[in-house]
Design a protein around this motif. Structure first.
Motif: not given
Length: 121
Positions: A1-7, A48-50, A67-70, A74-85
């Motif tokens: 999904m592209e950055h602008q569509a996610v936004r 972009f990372w979300m 693989e692109s979900v880590i 810079h967040m509480n790693k128990k309650h937050w994921n980073t999605v690499i777009l």
């Protein structure tokens, strides 16, 4: 999904407010003053990372599946994921993760605020 569509998808959430408290390079999406997502150019400077709030058990499962979900950068790693777009996650799954993050935050709001958002869902 592209950055602008996610936004655009993020901004279309009821009562969504876009803020930049960490500077113009990090967009923070809030509902009733509570953050449910961030969006910024990632460390690789290519994608972009979300950051999205997530149930702790689901957060671990998503990291195993994609693989692109880590763990949340810079967040509480128990309650937050980073999605690499990077295009590797289907659009429907990205939207589902956004929806879940939004709903988790809405559910944590005081009743008056929660109800004022839920009527738009």
């Amino acid at each position: 999904m592209e950055h602008q569509a996610v936004r655009e998808y993020l901004l279309n959430k009821p009562n969504c407010l876009l803020d930049t408290p960490f500077g113009p390079e990090v967009e923070v999406f809030k509902v009733k003053g509570k953050m449910f997502a961030t969006l910024s150019l990632g460390q690789d400077k290519r994608h972009f990372w979300m950051n999205l709030k997530c149930d702790p058990d689901e957060a671990l499962a998503l990291r195993d599946i994609f693989e692109s979900v880590i763990a949340g950068y810079h967040m509480n790693k128990k309650h937050w994921n980073t999605v690499i777009l990077d295009g590797s996650i289907p659009q429907g799954e990205v939207e589902r993760m956004i929806d879940n993050s939004f709903l988790l935050v809405v559910q944590s709001l005081p009743k008056r605020d929660r109800v004022s958002v839920e009527v738009h869902l």
